[in-house]
Structure formats: structure tokens, C-alpha cells
Design an enzyme around this catalytic site. Sequence first.
Site, short mmCIF file in Angstrom:
data_model
loop_
_atom_site.label_atom_id
_atom_site.label_comp_id
_atom_site.label_asym_id
_atom_site.label_seq_id
_atom_site.Cartn_x
_atom_site.Cartn_y
_atom_site.Cartn_z
N ASP A 20 55.90 30.34 33.83
CA ASP A 20 55.42 29.95 32.73
C ASP A 20 56.94 29.31 32.91
O ASP A 20 57.77 28.95 33.62
CB ASP A 20 56.91 31.67 32.32
CG ASP A 20 57.07 31.54 30.81
OD1 ASP A 20 56.66 30.58 30.70
OD2 ASP A 20 58.45 32.31 30.38
N ASP A 24 58.91 32.64 27.53
CA ASP A 24 58.22 33.81 26.96
C ASP A 24 57.68 34.93 28.46
O ASP A 24 57.28 36.04 27.88
CB ASP A 24 57.37 33.15 25.96
CG ASP A 24 56.06 33.13 26.83
OD1 ASP A 24 55.31 33.19 27.80
OD2 ASP A 24 54.64 32.27 25.77
N ASP A 28 52.28 29.23 31.95
CA ASP A 28 51.22 28.32 31.54
C ASP A 28 50.74 27.10 32.01
O ASP A 28 50.71 27.02 32.94
CB ASP A 28 52.18 28.52 30.20
CG ASP A 28 53.93 28.01 30.02
OD1 ASP A 28 53.86 27.42 31.78
OD2 ASP A 28 54.43 28.38 29.80
N ASP A 97 36.97 29.50 33.50
CA ASP A 97 36.23 30.85 33.63
C ASP A 97 35.73 30.69 32.24
O ASP A 97 36.55 30.44 31.30
CB ASP A 97 37.74 32.07 33.43
CG ASP A 97 36.61 32.95 33.64
OD1 ASP A 97 35.89 33.79 33.70
OD2 ASP A 97 38.00 33.74 34.78
N ASP A 199 31.25 34.09 34.03
CA ASP A 199 31.82 35.78 34.04
C ASP A 199 31.31 36.70 33.64
O ASP A 199 30.24 36.21 32.92
CB ASP A 199 33.02 36.26 32.54
CG ASP A 199 33.72 37.23 32.38
OD1 ASP A 199 34.04 38.15 34.13
OD2 ASP A 199 33.02 38.00 31.37
N GLU A 263 30.14 35.43 38.76
CA GLU A 263 29.92 36.93 39.07
C GLU A 263 29.50 37.78 38.66
O GLU A 263 28.68 38.20 37.68
CB GLU A 263 31.72 36.82 37.25
CG GLU A 263 32.79 38.26 38.23
CD GLU A 263 33.36 39.42 37.65
OE1 GLU A 263 34.27 40.12 37.84
OE2 GLU A 263 33.00 38.83 36.22
N HIS A 324 41.64 39.55 39.97
CA HIS A 324 42.31 39.84 39.11
C HIS A 324 41.98 41.34 38.70
O HIS A 324 42.39 42.06 38.09
CB HIS A 324 42.47 38.98 38.13
CG HIS A 324 41.12 39.03 37.86
ND1 HIS A 324 40.07 37.95 38.54
CD2 HIS A 324 40.87 39.29 36.00
CE1 HIS A 324 39.07 37.87 37.47
NE2 HIS A 324 39.40 39.02 36.23
N ASP A 325 40.83 42.43 39.34
CA ASP A 325 40.01 43.32 39.60
C ASP A 325 40.36 43.72 39.98
O ASP A 325 39.64 45.24 39.66
CB ASP A 325 38.61 43.47 38.37
CG ASP A 325 38.36 41.66 37.59
OD1 ASP A 325 39.44 42.38 36.45
OD2 ASP A 325 37.53 41.35 36.85
C1 GLC Z 1 34.78 40.60 34.30
C2 GLC Z 1 36.62 39.94 34.54
C3 GLC Z 1 37.06 41.37 33.91
C4 GLC Z 1 36.69 41.49 32.89
C5 GLC Z 1 35.06 42.01 32.27
C6 GLC Z 1 35.20 41.95 30.81
O1 GLC Z 1 35.13 41.06 35.23
O2 GLC Z 1 36.21 39.86 36.01
O3 GLC Z 1 38.71 40.94 34.16
O4 GLC Z 1 37.65 42.95 31.97
O5 GLC Z 1 34.73 40.62 32.91
O6 GLC Z 1 35.09 40.16 30.43
#
Ligand code: GLC
Length: 522
Positions: A20, A24, A28, A97, A199, A263, A324-325
Site C-alpha cells: 500500500d 488506505d 496499489d 488479468d 480468468d 486459467e 489466490h484461490d
Molecule cells: C477465477 C478467479 C477467482 C474468481 C473467479 C471468478 O477462478 O481466480 O478468484 O473468484 O474466477 O472470476
Amino acid sequence: MATWWQSGAIYQVYPRSFQDSDGDGIGDLKGIEARLDHLVALGVDALWISPIFPSPMADFGYDVADYCDVDPRFGTLGDFDELLAAAHARGLKVLLDFVPNHSSSAHPWFRESRASRDNPKRDWYIWRDPAPDGGPPNNWISDFGGSAWEWDAVTGQYYYHAFLKEQPDLNWRNPALRAAMMDVLRFWFDRGVDGFRIDVLWHMVKHAQFPDNPPNPAYRPEMGGMHAVLQLHSTDQPEVHAIAAEMRRIADGYDGDRVLIGEIYLPVERLMHYYGREAPEVHLPFNFQLIEATWDARHLAALIDEYERALPPGGWPNWVLGNHDRPRIASRVGERQARVAAMLLLTLRGTPTIYYGDEIGLADVAIPRDRVQDPRELREPGLGLGRDPVRTPMPWNDSEHAGFTSGEPWLPLGPDWSTRNVAAQGGDEASMLALYRRLLHLRRKHAALAVGDFRLIEAEGDVLAFERRNGDERIVVALNLGAEPQPFALPEGDVLASTRGGTPKSGVLRGDEGVVFLARPA
Ligand code: GLC
């Protein structure tokens, strides 16, 4: 000659949690720019930044309200241009992304689409009449639980959302929508971005007749509601491949080896189709096998072998340990094995993607109930499906809030941040960070590691051993996936890296020991 995205390593930045700059509590673009030298010192070649576009943040940026701008929380387009220039000046590529399957319900396109049945953008989204009983058109389930259909009283139809109702799916069968989205790629390519992570690529097209999905015989409620049915008709439709091929043609129309990464969570056979059969599609369909794998030598050997064999001619492999998932590797296999996993990721054949924080061994952080942010957790609480634990702020040093922010971080830091941070590990030769730096340095130095052939040597007990070879250069990687010593005949040569330090014993791998060996030429 290998391209940068073949020989190099990619680093995923989750922008809310990296750095950051304005207090906030949310990371960023200026923050990312300030930390580029960390990536240079680490030795990666590119950063992929999760979505930075204007968004109501219902799914933290994966709900895009404008594909061609930057959310004010992250900065401005000007800040992005500066970040891109600063990265390029350091020899780093930048990937964005691209979220083509759905927009935010706040996107002007969706506002128009839902305004009336005869709006020109009606068909840009997926609208269907109710079933005869007035219920949803079919049994499709949102990945975040519950029906994937949302009733719209104004126009008397349902719209489809594979994720949140705030993320209506775009209709890729509509040529005007398709053209508008292809222009989004051009917008960012023209600005100089080096590629995209795409994505949920395999979700983009649905069966034209919208039949019910079949029930999943293996379903148990703790898996999450989405698993009650198999996504046979709602994902991975044949028409997606022409779309991916069109994206590829756009990327290939630009200079400088732009890259597309998809992905895709699918079994290996189906995953391979996304390299392209009739025409090239994405350069790298993400290979998530290591994220889901049981940590067992024979199992890993089998999946590596299956993947290597399934690759189409010219298809370049890639490997991922976390994102991140999904739960972090350090939490899945423990701190010591996370070092072995790092060695595996960075010595397998193919492009590695490193999730931010894994290079210091960050673990999942328990999130107190009143601080939960992730809609995944809020919609199906308590199943362990929430993703906040893997999205916590990057600990940089032992100053207040770990140097991440001068304000209150949007998610809490882990309990060990004052000792587990970049500054502390940077000065410690035995640290995880030092191991990552060492391994990434070796990939640059030894073509056998970056681009050489792969051959499995052994998968016995807890030992997984393989060879990488390029011309006369032969590198042997031997990994002990357990805590007990294992017999293994190390070759004659020099130790290039070890997860445990010190000198490996001959004839044995110590517990949790991984070794990279430069074999003496015969
Ligand atoms: C992908 C992303 C995930 C998101 C989902 C919907 O799987 O990695 O974080 O919630 O798509 O966009």
C-alpha cells in the site's frame, strides 16, 4: 531459442495485498512499483497482477465494471503506465488479468442489457425464460453455491451467473460482444502489456440448449454446493476453442512475444486441447496438478509423467504450486516440505508461476469471523472454502503492519510477520527466500534447468528423483518428500542447491532434504 515465457519464471501479485502506498490499507500500483526490486532480486522474469480494473469489489476485482481503466483504489491509468515502464526498465514483463467470462453487474453493458428485452445489449448477457414452474431455467449451480440463475423482475427473465449474481456471464455467442472484448485485449497490448492471464477460460461458452447438468455421484455437502452437479454443459464447450484462437491471433499480431495463460481447471486430457488443435490457442494452459496433488513420491511421479506425455507437439509445460484461490503450499505440506516443493516447482520442465509470499514461506492466516471479506466464505461459511487466508498482506519488514501499509490492513497479517518477512529472510542464507533466489538464479545459469529435457529417475518410498539435460549438461534433482532419511545414490558432481544446507550425506537423503546436483560429465 526459448522465449522469455518459456525459460523464465512468473510471479503472481495479488494487488490488494502486496504494498500500500497511500495508507488506505489496500495495496496499489504505486506500491507494486516500489517493490519491483524485490522481484528483480528474487530472479523472476514477469509479474502477473490480479485484476486492477474499476470494480465494486464484490469478488475483489473479478467483477469488472470497466475493462479499460484502473480502479481508483489501485491508482490511475497513468500509474499503470509508470509501473509498466519501471518494470520494463528492470527487464520485467507485466501480465494483466483478463476476465472475459463475466463482467460486474455495475458494468454499463449490463445496465443496458437489463433495461429492457429489446435493448441492443440484451443479448450481450445470458437471459432465459423461467422453467414451466416459474423456477430457474435449469439446475446449474454457481461456483459460489446456490442457483446460477438470478430472477430479474423488470424484464421477467433470469440471467446466468457462474459466480456471484454481481458477476453476470457475458454471452460470447454474440458477435458484437465478442468484438468489444477483443478490443479490450488490443487496448492493453497497445499500452505495452506483455500478456494476460485469462480468468476461467473454460467457462466462457455454455451449451446452446442449456440442458440440466448431471448429478455428481461423489458429491458430499462439505465440498461446496457447486459440486452437487458435474459442469458438463456449463463449461468446456467446443466453441470456446475458436475464441481462444482469436485471442491468440491478436496476441501474435504484436511484437515481442506476448503471452496468453489460461486459467483452466480440467483433467489433463481436456486441458491439452487449450494449446490449440486446429489453430494455436493459449501459450500456457495453467497446469494446476501440483495444487491438488497428494504429497507422495509415486503419485507425483505419475502425474508429472502423465502431463509430460499428454503435451501436444510444441506445447510448453508449466507448473503452479499456489494462487489466490487455493490453500498455500506451506499450509498444505508444512514448512519443511514447502522448501522441497519450491525445489520441485523450480526444477521441473516448464514455466513456474510463484504466488506472492510463497517465497518467504507464508502460510494461510486464520481470519477472525468479523474480518471475513471473501464472498466465497460468506456464502458457504465454515467449509474451509474461503480465500481470505491466502490473500493476507505481504510482510516486508518488522515495522508497523510489516511495512505493508501505514493504515489498517484490509486483512490481518499472520502471527509470525515480525520474524517471517522479506527483510529478515533477505539477510539469512538459510531462509526460504534465499532458497528461492538460489533456485531462480540456477535456472538462469543452467540451460538444463530452464529448457532441458526431463527424465524420471526414481520414485521409491519418499524419494522423487529426476534428471534435466541440455547437451552435455546434466542436472539431477533428488527430493525426499518425507521427514525420515531415505536411501539414494547421489551422482558424482557438485551440489548446486539444498533445502537443508550443509553437505549431503553420501548414499542417503536426509529427512525433508532436496538436492540439486550438477553431474560430472561422464
Ligand atoms: C477465477 C478467479 C477467482 C474468481 C473467479 C471468478 O477462478 O481466480 O478468484 O473468484 O474466477 O472470476
